[in-house]
Design an enzyme around this catalytic site. Structure first.
Site, short mmCIF file in Angstrom:
data_model
loop_
_atom_site.label_atom_id
_atom_site.label_comp_id
_atom_site.label_asym_id
_atom_site.label_seq_id
_atom_site.Cartn_x
_atom_site.Cartn_y
_atom_site.Cartn_z
N ASP A 1 -3.96 -8.43 -4.18
CA ASP A 1 -4.13 -9.50 -3.19
C ASP A 1 -4.31 -10.86 -3.84
O ASP A 1 -3.84 -11.86 -3.32
CB ASP A 1 -5.32 -9.18 -2.27
CG ASP A 1 -4.91 -8.21 -1.18
OD1 ASP A 1 -3.83 -8.41 -0.60
OD2 ASP A 1 -5.65 -7.26 -0.93
N HIS B 1 0.82 -1.21 0.00
CA HIS B 1 0.00 0.00 0.00
C HIS B 1 0.86 1.26 0.00
O HIS B 1 0.45 2.30 -0.51
CB HIS B 1 -0.99 -0.02 1.16
CG HIS B 1 -2.14 -0.92 0.87
ND1 HIS B 1 -2.25 -2.18 1.39
CD2 HIS B 1 -3.19 -0.77 0.03
CE1 HIS B 1 -3.33 -2.76 0.91
NE2 HIS B 1 -3.92 -1.92 0.08
N GLU C 1 -10.40 -11.25 -4.54
CA GLU C 1 -8.97 -11.10 -4.25
C GLU C 1 -8.43 -12.25 -3.42
O GLU C 1 -7.27 -12.26 -3.03
CB GLU C 1 -8.67 -9.74 -3.62
CG GLU C 1 -9.56 -9.34 -2.48
CD GLU C 1 -9.30 -7.91 -2.00
OE1 GLU C 1 -8.34 -7.26 -2.46
OE2 GLU C 1 -10.06 -7.44 -1.15
N CYS D 1 -9.35 -3.73 -10.40
CA CYS D 1 -8.94 -2.48 -9.75
C CYS D 1 -7.57 -2.62 -9.08
O CYS D 1 -7.12 -1.68 -8.42
CB CYS D 1 -9.99 -2.02 -8.75
SG CYS D 1 -10.21 -3.16 -7.38
C1 PEP Z 1 -6.11 -5.38 -4.63
O1 PEP Z 1 -5.89 -6.18 -3.73
O2 PEP Z 1 -5.76 -5.56 -5.82
C2 PEP Z 1 -6.81 -4.12 -4.35
C3 PEP Z 1 -7.21 -3.32 -5.30
O3 PEP Z 1 -6.98 -3.78 -3.04
P1 PEP Z 1 -5.78 -3.25 -2.13
O4 PEP Z 1 -4.60 -3.00 -3.02
O5 PEP Z 1 -6.26 -2.03 -1.46
O6 PEP Z 1 -5.56 -4.38 -1.19
MG MG Z 2 -6.86 -5.90 -1.83
#
Ligand code: PEP
Ligand code: MG
Length: 575
Positions: free
Chosen positions: A459, A194, A435, A506
């Site tokens: 994820d 993140h 995910e 996403c």
């Molecule tokens: C992901 O896991 O791809 C996602 C978009 O969520 P995050 O990156 O916030 O875990």
């Molecule tokens: Mg995620």
């Protein structure tokens, strides 16, 4: 001396500037023994340094970023508290008196003891606070060395400074948003951590996983950062500087050219409409969303509203944040994800820290374990729904039981609002993130019970390939082209399309133009990515003819040899 470091490229672009070091690894202090006569003077020297540091911290208040005033004040209060803490000031004084050592050594010794105590905490938030202790001691040491910290970088300075850190938490990085360093370098971190995701949102070059940058680079060293290649050149010579200045202006020119596509419709050569949406962390990101012509917000990571604070945002504060985004986007869709706290985004006092947080009480699991917190967010979301085109997205769902519990809670919150006479849209679409491999494999229940799906490749890759996305030691194993990942993606996209359930991607993969055609070939029609990636993705869409890529995509999906897969991808992208 010129030397080069290699890390993981996270955010592209070229930056040229001076290193601004943060964190502790530079705290190498000498130890010397004083004669008895000098001990009193040394204590006075320490006291004077403590006072100067206090003045520096107080002066910093004048430079607090407006958007993060509360967080900035909290951070300064914490640093002032650490400065005044007996474990630092009093204990260091005592040590000088009893051991006749120099002030630097006394401070460093006390700091090490305190850091060890913080490291032993179960609570990840508290563990992370050791960084604050280190930063405060670093500040005092700079005063003692006769080189006090710059109280706060002036804006002109900021834009030429490159942040060099051993590690930065996503929470700390989000505070830098208003600061605008010109690049970020860290020793730790994976490309989809993140921290990296937030760094990408800052729209400046970022390289992580550099291992020893914090040790090897000195404060104020001249640096070139190549965010595309993951290369950092320290103290470059004139020729290198000239070469990279040229590359930098070429990059800026390319970006500039892309801006012409802002209002163009994202349509393939054969006329298929593609939805290109933006990922955001805070309502203030809407400026970038608009600048880059997004057709909607595909992922609002709402948990960022919960970070960097002592108290949780109440229903009203959340409602205002959600309404701001919904109104800002007009009638365009806005997908707000319920908070995904836990793992590398810990909430003080609520998140229970597990020994393996990525597999612990994270996202929807935490929501279901703390239903009151979840209900507050849902109330705020549903109330905000009348102000725009809201979709609610639920992270980390693994199967039927969590889906049903979530839907039941949403229904009960709706009833509560109705009883109170508060307005909300009855038909807000509820979607689930795919995910966890279990979700991708047992997809039927998701398709049956939910209104839309969004694939979180960050994820999905982490959990399928069993690689911690925050750990640079295994970052080289992160592989979106692993046949297992490709099969899961093709399966989810194909099944959702067949059932007419909208599906998007996403995760970071959606914004990497190397994968745009591959995902289009799998049948994906909706992408959500960082705003800065939108125009390059649109350009790729505009130059793609879907019938041309169909066969090659299928061939790639049947391949299991990594070399062959890469060859086929290159062919796909060269069409
Ligand atoms: C992901 O896991 O791809 C996602 C978009 O969520 P995050 O990156 O916030 O875990
Ligand atoms: Mg995620």
């Amino acid at each position: 001396m010129t030397f080069t470091l290699h890390g993981l490229p996270v955010s592209s672009g070229i930056a040229i500037g001076h290193a601004h070091l943060v964190s502790h690894t530079s705290l190498e202090v000498v130890h010397y023994v004083l004669t008895k006569a000098l001990v009193g003077e040394e204590v006075l020297r320490l006291d004077a340094a403590l006072l100067t540091t206090r003045d520096e911290l107080s002066a910093l208040r004048e430079y607090r970023p407006q958007q993060a005033a509360a967080e900035f004040d909290a951070f300064l209060d914490l640093h002032l508290m650490i400065l005044g803490d007996d474990h630092i000031s009093h204990a260091a004084r005592e040590m000088i008196r009893t051991e006749h050592c120099n002030a630097e050594w006394a401070l460093k010794t006390q700091m090490d003891a305190l850091v060890a105590q913080f490291e032993a905490f179960d609570d990840a938030y508290l563990r992370e606070r050791k960084t604050d202790v280190i930063q405060v001691v670093e500040r005092i040491l700079k005063v003692l060395s006769g080189h006090p910290s710059h109280v706060a970088p002036t804006p002109q300075h900021d834009s030429e400074m490159i942040l060099v850190a051993h590690d930065v938490s996503p929470a700390d990085l989000i505070q830098l948003k208003p600061h605008q360093f010109c690049a970020i370098l860290t020793d730790l971190g994976g490309a989809t951590s993140h921290t990296s995701i937030v760094a990408r949102g800052l729209n400046i070059p970022c390289v992580v996983g550099l291992h020893h940058a914090r040790d090897l680079i000195k404060d104020r060293d001249m640096l070139i950062v190549d965010g595309e290649q993951g290369v950092v050149i320290v103290n470059p010579d004139k020729n290198l500087l000239a070469e990279y200045k040229l590359r930098q202006s070429q990059f800026v020119l390319e970006r500039q050219k892309l801006k012409r596509l802002r209002t163009a419709r994202a349509t393939t050569l054969d006329g298929t409409r593609i939805e290109l949406h933006a990922n955001i962390e805070l309502p203030t990101d809407l400026v970038q969303v608009m600048e880059n012509g997004a057709a909607g917000v595909g992922l609002f990571r709402s948990e960022f509203l919960f970070l960097n604070r002592e108290n949780l945002p109440d229903e009203e504060e959340q409602f205002i944040a959600y309404r701001t985004v919904l109104e800002g986007m007009g009638d365009m869709p806005v997908t707000i994800r319920t908070y995904d706290l836990g793992a590398d985004k810990q909430l003080k006092g609520v998140t229970r820290v597990a020994s393996n947080p990525a597999l612990g009480l994270r996202a929807i699991r935490l929501c279901l374990a703390e239903p009151q917190l979840f209900r507050t967010q849902l109330r705020a979301l549903l109330r905000a729904s009348v102000h725009g085109n809201l979709k609610i997205l639920v992270p980390m769902l693994s199967g039927a039981s969590e889906i049903l519990q979530t839907l039941q809670i949403i229904d009960s919150v709706k009833q509560e609002l109705a009883v109170q006479g508060l307005a909300y849209k009855a038909e807000v679409p509820i979607g689930g993130m795919i995910e966890i491999p279990a979700a991708a494999l047992a997809l039927n229940v998701f398709i049956k019970k939910l209104d839309f799906l969004s694939i979180g490749t960050n994820d999905l890759i982490q959990y399928t390939l069993a690689i911690d996305r925050t750990d640079e030691e295994v970052a080289h194993l992160y592989d979106p082209l692993h046949p297992a990942i490709l099969q899961l993606l093709a399966h989810v996209i194909g099944s959702a399309n067949k059932a007419n359930v909208p599906v998007s991607v996403c995760g970071e993969m959606a914004g990497e133009i190397a994968y745009t055609r591959l995902l289009l070939g799998m049948g994906l029609r909706q992408f959500s990515m960082h705003p800065v990636q939108l125009l390059a993705a649109k350009q790729r869409v505009l130059t793609t003819n879907l019938p041309d890529i169909a066969q090659l995509t299928q061939k790639l999906l049947r391949a299991d040899d990594p070399i062959k897969i890469n060859e086929l991808l290159a062919k796909l992208n060269a069409l």
